[in-house]
Design an enzyme around this catalytic site. Structure first.
Site, PDB file in Angstrom:
ATOM      1  N   TYR B 293       0.847  -1.207   0.000  1.00 57.41           N
ATOM      2  CA  TYR B 293       0.000   0.000   0.000  1.00 57.41           C
ATOM      3  C   TYR B 293       0.877   1.251   0.000  1.00 57.41           C
ATOM      4  CZ  TYR B 293      -4.239   2.674   1.022  1.00 57.41           C
ATOM      5  OH  TYR B 293      -5.304   3.542   0.967  1.00 57.41           O
ATOM      6  N   TYR B 343      -5.409   5.850  -7.119  1.00 57.73           N
ATOM      7  CA  TYR B 343      -5.676   5.610  -5.697  1.00 57.73           C
ATOM      8  C   TYR B 343      -7.102   5.104  -5.544  1.00 57.73           C
ATOM      9  CZ  TYR B 343      -6.242   6.612  -0.708  1.00 57.73           C
ATOM     10  OH  TYR B 343      -6.484   6.521   0.641  1.00 57.73           O
TER      11      TYR B 343
END
Lengths: 323, 391
Positions: B293, B343
């Site tokens: 991430y 994102y």
């Protein structure tokens, strides 16, 4: 309005759909460099295709062009409209709405299409038609109708160069807001923005109330004396819900920090440094480091805090270099 | 006790919408399209779905997505809190539901207008989108309002304690971008960047600059899970959940765990990693590639340490060895990551982790990829999953 009155009113306004606001009109000035430059300066648009002849000549445009979004400018009435607006069909339609209680007006949105670049010397002709009137709508502003006008723009050869659709809401203002919808205070001046305050609830109000009086408190478990911050209703060490507090001396040390560059928020003063500060009592607190340049802040730096008024509404602890 | 979750569920379909800065449509439309794409990929119909999982932050109600898709009855629905911390948490919920028989086929989705709708860079300056206003009230008056500012506070401390320099952060940003340059779905497709671009970019919150931060995006991603038995009959090779874990560490706050003895670490991820390795019987040496991430460059470093690819505090060295690159020890974020693809709160990363395991990434590493790590957002309660090929 009774249903019959409403129908009569709606028939009356819908009869305006399709009518031209005025006959096709040629703009007061043809497309010209001076107005382009003024517009580009005011808008802060530095695209050299609008103002730099040499650059524009070499670019794919092959010469100066007008900013596409100036399209409507070329057909505008100019300053006289400020004190003597023209009495056209659109004004007449708005008057019908006004007479039936829909006195509020709000420009809601506009969309434009540009078919070709306009260049100095081009003529711009505008032809505006009332295109649509919506059914009655209940909006946040109040009950009303959307009116849509379409303006078609043509050039000296009668070729289409663009089109603009403009929508306004004519409405009966709700009691809670006036036609302009502003939130100005009584003196007509908008309030200066202040820092975003914490909401105050059962578990934190006492802490912020103390700050308002110039003190920074640290919650203490009455049973095992453990200090804790931020405040919470139960002691994580002994599960007691009995607590009191001590006042911090605000002697501390920078544990970590960051200088905030972007985005900048209204109500905050920049340069702005936020830090995690280890207090002498053993707990940590988040605050600002002030009284020195941001580049002089370092991890391990000794700091001393005091509670200050940072804006019209906000009292906050702020930390300074300790010596 | 080690949870009995290994090989109980398989990812059989993945899908995404276009990623953009202005989708021009609703979150729900993005969610429905992403789910449909994942079902098509698996060769399943909406009527096969009996479970749904998403983020508490997602705007799309399960029932609305189910009606939009034309699903029948759902017997399992669950949401995972804490922003990007929910990404692999969705797999966690889905795998548990499938393992216990609560559901057979579960869709996990996340769809958002993160640029044209509520902008992520606004943090908690506008309407609060999650968590309690009281919590953020300890930070907002001082101006600590945005995700970048919270992460910067941790990273300043991390840089103070380790030998992490801007060279390390650039290497992460650059390696990730180089992958995006080959990925037509990425924002930065065919748009490489240089050290000069990185250095000259706008400062956001010291020490983070523009290219240390991900991009606000509109889009949706979804994955479908079912039983390994059923997976055998479907269109794509199944990708097994070998281990999956979530953790909220001691003294955790949402993004602002500033009160722990040390803040240059993410103990919750250490624990999740330990659990996932134990469940799977795998070790860091078994992991061939990763999707870590990357809302910010800095947070990749801490996770490399949590998952045991290097010692605590040594992630900078590991990164500078070229480990994240295509021929490195651990090709990472091969889709371009959230820094350079889009994102979508880590769910586009799960999609990429599945592709890596199947062998279909646009940047598929040359070596055999048998096991892939994928993680959730950090700073919040978080977790990760270990994926493996089906035999």
């Amino acid at each position: 309005m009774t249903p019959e009155e409403r129908k009569a009113f709606e028939d009356k306004v819908h009869a305006y759909v399709g009518r031209e606001v005025n006959a096709p009109q040629k703009g007061k000035d043809d497309v010209n460099k001076a107005m382009i430059r003024h517009w580009a300066e005011v808008m802060g648009d530095e695209n050299p295709a609008y103002t730099d002849e040499e650059y524009a000549a070499k670019s794919s445009k092959g010469g100066i062009i007008a900013p596409p979004s100036m399209l409507q400018i070329w057909s505008m009435e100019g300053y006289p409209m400020a004190h003597n607006p023209s009495q056209d069909v659109q004004r007449e339609l708005h008057n019908v709405f006004d007479e039936h209680g829909f006195a509020g007006v709000l420009g809601t949105n506009t969309s434009a299409e540009y078919y070709r670049d306009l260049r100095p010397g081009d003529e711009v002709h505008a032809h505006t038609v009332i295109d649509k009137i919506s059914e009655q709508k209940a909006t946040q502003r109040g009950i009303g109708y959307f009116i849509e006008t379409v303006t078609n723009f043509t050039d000296q050869n009668d070729e289409a160069v663009g089109k603009i659709i403009f929508r306004v809401l004519k409405f009966t203002p709700n009691d809670s807001n006036d036609a302009t919808g502003g939130d100005d205070s009584d003196d007509g001046m908008p309030e200066a923005p202040t820092r975003i305050a914490s909401p105050r609830g059962h578990d934190n109000k006492w802490w912020w109330d103390a700050v308002d009086e110039g003190k920074v408190l640290i919650q203490r478990c009455k049973s095992c004396q453990t200090l804790r911050h931020p405040p919470r209703p139960m002691c994580g060490e002994c599960q007691s819900i009995e607590w009191d507090s001590i006042e911090s001396t605000l002697d501390g040390e920078v544990f970590s920090f960051t200088e905030l560059h972007y985005p900048k928020f209204p109500g905050y003063q920049y340069p702005l440094v936020c830090a995690v500060i280890s207090l002498g009592e053993g707990t940590r607190i988040i605050s600002n480091i002030v009284g020195c340049e941001p580049e002089d802040v370092y991890i391990g730096m000794k700091v001393k805090g005091k509670v200050e008024q940072v804006d019209e509404k906000t009292m906050l602890p702020q930390f300074y270099p300790a010596d | 006790m080690v949870a009995d979750i290994k090989d109980k569920a398989a990812i059989v379909g993945v899908g995404s919408t276009e990623f953009s800065k202005n989708s021009g449509r609703s979150d729900l439309s993005l969610a429905a399209e992403a789910c449909k794409a994942a079902l098509d990929d698996a060769g399943l119909k909406p009527k096969d779905v009996d479970g749904m999982v998403t983020f508490t932050m997602d705007m799309n109600e399960e029932v609305d997505v189910a009606r939009a898709l034309g699903c029948d009855d759902l017997t399992f629905y669950s949401r995972v809190p804490y922003g990007g911390g929910a990404a692999t948490g969705c797999l966690h919920q889905a795998a548990m539901a499938i393992a216990t028989g609560m559901a057979e086929t579960v869709v996990c989705y996340r769809a958002l207008n993160g640029r044209s709708g509520h902008r992520y860079s606004e943090g908690v300056s506008g309407d609060l989108i999650t968590g309690s206003a009281i919590h953020y009230g300890w930070y907002t008056p001082y101006g600590l309002l945005t995700p970048t500012s919270w992460v910067a506070m941790y990273h300043k401390r991390y840089m103070h304690l380790t030998d992490c320099t801007e060279d390390v952060m650039f290497e992460i940003a650059h390696a990730t971008r180089e992958y995006a340059v080959n990925n037509p779905a990425a924002f930065f497709y065919k748009r490489p960047f240089t050290r000069e671009d990185y250095d000259n970019a706008k400062k956001i919150c010291d020490p983070l600059k523009l290219y240390d931060c991900c991009q606000e995006s509109d889009g949706g991603s979804a994955v479908v899970l079912t039983t390994p038995e059923r997976a055998k009959d479907l269109k794509q090779p199944g990708v097994l959940i070998k281990g999956v874990a979530q953790c909220s560490g001691k003294d955790q706050e949402e993004m602002t765990s500033f009160y722990r003895p040390e803040i240059a670490a993410i103990p919750e991820m250490d624990i999740a990693a330990k659990m996932a390795y134990e469940q799977s019987g795998l070790t860091p040496d078994d992991i061939d590639a990763a999707v870590i991430y990357d809302a910010f460059t800095a947070i990749v470093l801490w996770q490399l340490e949590s998952w045991g690819f290097c010692e605590q505090g040594k992630a900078g060295e590991f990164v500078l060895s070229g480990a994240l690159r295509p021929d490195g020890r651990l090709p990472t974020n091969t889709h371009g990551g959230q820094l350079s693809e889009a994102y979508i709160h880590g769910v586009n990363g799960i999609v990429e982790a599945v592709r890596l395991t199947r062998g279909t990434s646009v940047n598929q590493p040359k070596k055999d990829v048998n096991h892939v790590l994928v993680t959730s957002g950090v700073g919040v309660p978080t977790g990760g999953a270990l994926l493996g090929k089906m035999d």
